[in-house]
Write a protein that holds these residues in place. Sequence first.
Motif, PDB file in Angstrom:
ATOM      1  N   ALA A 124       0.831  -1.201   0.000  1.00  0.00           N
ATOM      2  CA  ALA A 124       0.000   0.000   0.000  1.00  0.00           C
ATOM      3  C   ALA A 124       0.869   1.255   0.000  1.00  0.00           C
ATOM      4  O   ALA A 124       1.974   1.267   0.523  1.00  0.00           O
ATOM      5  CB  ALA A 124      -0.904  -0.011   1.223  1.00  0.00           C
ATOM      6  N   HIS A 125       0.359   2.316  -0.585  1.00  0.00           N
ATOM      7  CA  HIS A 125       1.029   3.616  -0.582  1.00  0.00           C
ATOM      8  C   HIS A 125       1.014   4.151   0.846  1.00  0.00           C
ATOM      9  O   HIS A 125      -0.027   4.168   1.500  1.00  0.00           O
ATOM     10  CB  HIS A 125       0.291   4.562  -1.535  1.00  0.00           C
ATOM     11  N   ASP A 126       2.140   4.596   1.333  1.00  0.00           N
ATOM     12  CA  ASP A 126       2.267   5.057   2.714  1.00  0.00           C
ATOM     13  C   ASP A 126       2.442   6.575   2.732  1.00  0.00           C
ATOM     14  O   ASP A 126       3.540   7.086   2.526  1.00  0.00           O
ATOM     15  CB  ASP A 126       3.452   4.367   3.375  1.00  0.00           C
ATOM     16  N   ASP A 127       1.344   7.298   2.976  1.00  0.00           N
ATOM     17  CA  ASP A 127       1.385   8.762   2.983  1.00  0.00           C
ATOM     18  C   ASP A 127       2.281   9.311   4.085  1.00  0.00           C
ATOM     19  O   ASP A 127       2.965  10.316   3.896  1.00  0.00           O
ATOM     20  CB  ASP A 127      -0.021   9.339   3.126  1.00  0.00           C
ATOM     21  N   ALA A 128       2.296   8.649   5.254  1.00  0.00           N
ATOM     22  CA  ALA A 128       3.127   9.123   6.362  1.00  0.00           C
ATOM     23  C   ALA A 128       4.612   9.006   6.019  1.00  0.00           C
ATOM     24  O   ALA A 128       5.395   9.912   6.303  1.00  0.00           O
ATOM     25  CB  ALA A 128       2.813   8.337   7.634  1.00  0.00           C
ATOM     26  N   LEU A 129       4.990   7.911   5.387  1.00  0.00           N
ATOM     27  CA  LEU A 129       6.386   7.725   4.993  1.00  0.00           C
ATOM     28  C   LEU A 129       6.788   8.737   3.926  1.00  0.00           C
ATOM     29  O   LEU A 129       7.871   9.321   3.981  1.00  0.00           O
ATOM     30  CB  LEU A 129       6.611   6.300   4.488  1.00  0.00           C
ATOM     31  N   LEU A 130       5.894   8.982   2.983  1.00  0.00           N
ATOM     32  CA  LEU A 130       6.160   9.978   1.947  1.00  0.00           C
ATOM     33  C   LEU A 130       6.303  11.369   2.561  1.00  0.00           C
ATOM     34  O   LEU A 130       7.214  12.125   2.208  1.00  0.00           O
ATOM     35  CB  LEU A 130       5.041   9.970   0.901  1.00  0.00           C
ATOM     36  N   ALA A 131       5.447  11.710   3.515  1.00  0.00           N
ATOM     37  CA  ALA A 131       5.534  13.014   4.180  1.00  0.00           C
ATOM     38  C   ALA A 131       6.835  13.141   4.971  1.00  0.00           C
ATOM     39  O   ALA A 131       7.472  14.200   4.974  1.00  0.00           O
ATOM     40  CB  ALA A 131       4.327  13.210   5.099  1.00  0.00           C
ATOM     41  N   LYS A 132       7.244  12.056   5.634  1.00  0.00           N
ATOM     42  CA  LYS A 132       8.490  12.065   6.407  1.00  0.00           C
ATOM     43  C   LYS A 132       9.676  12.380   5.504  1.00  0.00           C
ATOM     44  O   LYS A 132      10.467  13.276   5.793  1.00  0.00           O
ATOM     45  CB  LYS A 132       8.696  10.704   7.077  1.00  0.00           C
ATOM     46  N   TRP A 133       9.799  11.679   4.391  1.00  0.00           N
ATOM     47  CA  TRP A 133      10.947  11.868   3.518  1.00  0.00           C
ATOM     48  C   TRP A 133      10.854  13.158   2.715  1.00  0.00           C
ATOM     49  O   TRP A 133      11.878  13.736   2.348  1.00  0.00           O
ATOM     50  CB  TRP A 133      11.167  10.638   2.640  1.00  0.00           C
ATOM     51  N   THR A 134       9.665  13.645   2.486  1.00  0.00           N
ATOM     52  CA  THR A 134       9.522  14.953   1.850  1.00  0.00           C
ATOM     53  C   THR A 134      10.082  16.025   2.775  1.00  0.00           C
ATOM     54  O   THR A 134      10.823  16.916   2.347  1.00  0.00           O
ATOM     55  CB  THR A 134       8.048  15.237   1.505  1.00  0.00           C
ATOM     56  N   ARG A 135       9.753  15.954   4.059  1.00  0.00           N
ATOM     57  CA  ARG A 135      10.277  16.921   5.031  1.00  0.00           C
ATOM     58  C   ARG A 135      11.790  16.771   5.190  1.00  0.00           C
ATOM     59  O   ARG A 135      12.512  17.774   5.275  1.00  0.00           O
ATOM     60  CB  ARG A 135       9.565  16.769   6.380  1.00  0.00           C
ATOM     61  N   LEU A 136      12.280  15.539   5.203  1.00  0.00           N
ATOM     62  CA  LEU A 136      13.718  15.336   5.307  1.00  0.00           C
ATOM     63  C   LEU A 136      14.454  15.942   4.108  1.00  0.00           C
ATOM     64  O   LEU A 136      15.514  16.543   4.259  1.00  0.00           O
ATOM     65  CB  LEU A 136      14.049  13.840   5.406  1.00  0.00           C
ATOM     66  N   ARG A 137      13.869  15.824   2.929  1.00  0.00           N
ATOM     67  CA  ARG A 137      14.479  16.427   1.739  1.00  0.00           C
ATOM     68  C   ARG A 137      14.460  17.956   1.833  1.00  0.00           C
ATOM     69  O   ARG A 137      15.404  18.623   1.407  1.00  0.00           O
ATOM     70  CB  ARG A 137      13.773  15.960   0.476  1.00  0.00           C
ATOM     71  N   GLU A 138      13.403  18.527   2.390  1.00  0.00           N
ATOM     72  CA  GLU A 138      13.342  19.979   2.572  1.00  0.00           C
ATOM     73  C   GLU A 138      14.446  20.450   3.514  1.00  0.00           C
ATOM     74  O   GLU A 138      15.117  21.455   3.262  1.00  0.00           O
ATOM     75  CB  GLU A 138      11.974  20.391   3.118  1.00  0.00           C
ATOM     76  N   ILE A 139      14.633  19.716   4.613  1.00  0.00           N
ATOM     77  CA  ILE A 139      15.676  20.073   5.567  1.00  0.00           C
ATOM     78  C   ILE A 139      17.050  19.890   4.934  1.00  0.00           C
ATOM     79  O   ILE A 139      17.932  20.738   5.075  1.00  0.00           O
ATOM     80  CB  ILE A 139      15.533  19.253   6.867  1.00  0.00           C
ATOM     81  N   ARG A 140      17.237  18.792   4.191  1.00  0.00           N
ATOM     82  CA  ARG A 140      18.511  18.561   3.521  1.00  0.00           C
ATOM     83  C   ARG A 140      18.802  19.682   2.515  1.00  0.00           C
ATOM     84  O   ARG A 140      19.930  20.157   2.406  1.00  0.00           O
ATOM     85  CB  ARG A 140      18.533  17.211   2.820  1.00  0.00           C
ATOM     86  N   ASP A 141      17.795  20.135   1.794  1.00  0.00           N
ATOM     87  CA  ASP A 141      17.987  21.240   0.850  1.00  0.00           C
ATOM     88  C   ASP A 141      18.424  22.508   1.571  1.00  0.00           C
ATOM     89  O   ASP A 141      19.292  23.242   1.085  1.00  0.00           O
ATOM     90  CB  ASP A 141      16.707  21.497   0.048  1.00  0.00           C
ATOM     91  N   ALA A 142      17.841  22.765   2.738  1.00  0.00           N
ATOM     92  CA  ALA A 142      18.225  23.944   3.521  1.00  0.00           C
ATOM     93  C   ALA A 142      19.665  23.815   4.027  1.00  0.00           C
ATOM     94  O   ALA A 142      20.428  24.789   4.015  1.00  0.00           O
ATOM     95  CB  ALA A 142      17.258  24.135   4.690  1.00  0.00           C
ATOM     96  N   VAL A 143      20.050  22.609   4.467  1.00  0.00           N
ATOM     97  CA  VAL A 143      21.425  22.377   4.920  1.00  0.00           C
ATOM     98  C   VAL A 143      22.386  22.570   3.757  1.00  0.00           C
ATOM     99  O   VAL A 143      23.426  23.223   3.892  1.00  0.00           O
ATOM    100  CB  VAL A 143      21.575  20.971   5.552  1.00  0.00           C
ATOM    101  N   ASN A 144      22.054  22.021   2.584  1.00  0.00           N
ATOM    102  CA  ASN A 144      22.920  22.180   1.412  1.00  0.00           C
ATOM    103  C   ASN A 144      23.083  23.644   1.018  1.00  0.00           C
ATOM    104  O   ASN A 144      24.166  24.080   0.628  1.00  0.00           O
ATOM    105  CB  ASN A 144      22.382  21.377   0.225  1.00  0.00           C
ATOM    106  N   LYS A 145      22.014  24.412   1.142  1.00  0.00           N
ATOM    107  CA  LYS A 145      22.087  25.849   0.833  1.00  0.00           C
ATOM    108  C   LYS A 145      23.040  26.554   1.801  1.00  0.00           C
ATOM    109  O   LYS A 145      23.844  27.398   1.392  1.00  0.00           O
ATOM    110  CB  LYS A 145      20.686  26.459   0.909  1.00  0.00           C
ATOM    111  N   ALA A 146      22.956  26.200   3.078  1.00  0.00           N
ATOM    112  CA  ALA A 146      23.853  26.793   4.074  1.00  0.00           C
ATOM    113  C   ALA A 146      25.300  26.379   3.817  1.00  0.00           C
ATOM    114  O   ALA A 146      26.227  27.192   3.957  1.00  0.00           O
ATOM    115  CB  ALA A 146      23.419  26.382   5.477  1.00  0.00           C
ATOM    116  N   ILE A 147      25.511  25.127   3.418  1.00  0.00           N
ATOM    117  CA  ILE A 147      26.861  24.660   3.102  1.00  0.00           C
ATOM    118  C   ILE A 147      27.416  25.418   1.905  1.00  0.00           C
ATOM    119  O   ILE A 147      28.572  25.839   1.903  1.00  0.00           O
ATOM    120  CB  ILE A 147      26.861  23.134   2.847  1.00  0.00           C
ATOM    121  N   GLU A 148      26.605  25.623   0.885  1.00  0.00           N
ATOM    122  CA  GLU A 148      27.063  26.344  -0.308  1.00  0.00           C
ATOM    123  C   GLU A 148      27.440  27.787   0.025  1.00  0.00           C
ATOM    124  O   GLU A 148      28.389  28.327  -0.548  1.00  0.00           O
ATOM    125  CB  GLU A 148      25.994  26.312  -1.397  1.00  0.00           C
ATOM    126  N   ALA A 149      26.711  28.407   0.941  1.00  0.00           N
ATOM    127  CA  ALA A 149      27.045  29.780   1.340  1.00  0.00           C
ATOM    128  C   ALA A 149      28.417  29.822   2.008  1.00  0.00           C
ATOM    129  O   ALA A 149      29.213  30.733   1.753  1.00  0.00           O
ATOM    130  CB  ALA A 149      25.973  30.332   2.276  1.00  0.00           C
TER     131      ALA A 149
END
Length: 165
Positions: A38-63
């Motif tokens: 079955a499609h797991d909406d909670a798991l998808l939401a978890k990893w979507t948020r983790l990717r958002e945080i990772r993108d923010a960390v990568n932006k800070a690293i690039e700066a």
Amino acid sequence: MAPFLSFTAEEAWKVFGRQARPRRDHLHRDLPGPVGVAHDDALLAKWTRLREIRDAVNKAIEAVRARRPHRLVAAGRGRAVGLNAEDLALLGSLGDDLKFVLITSAATVRAGAGELSITVTPSKHQKCERCWHYRADVGINPAHPTICGRCDSNLHGEGEQRSIA
């Protein structure tokens, strides 16, 4: 092709896939799961948020990297601070594997009151020539002085146990 040539398939999707299905941004997010799972909406939401945080960390690293172009900062320390309780629990659930998700040599989290705040600190340790992580245990094995203890274990020992990333 996608499971075996993930980066190539993703690049091809950006060129050719959007013509067929313009609403899909990424090929791998839309691949069907195994039959009967079955499609797991909670798991998808978890990893979507983790990717958002990772993108923010990568932006800070690039700066930081832009200010210090001669030192590889991306493999330094990424620290997510000022986290709300939900994000703190999310990142904490990854344990030591958080550094792999954030693609840094080390990562720490700390609670705060408010929105996500990130601090990037270049590592003071040596870089492992195999994994490129900056670690205190580079050269711990005199027989392999240019690799870290983790890589030494993976190549010549039992290997590491990773559970999440």
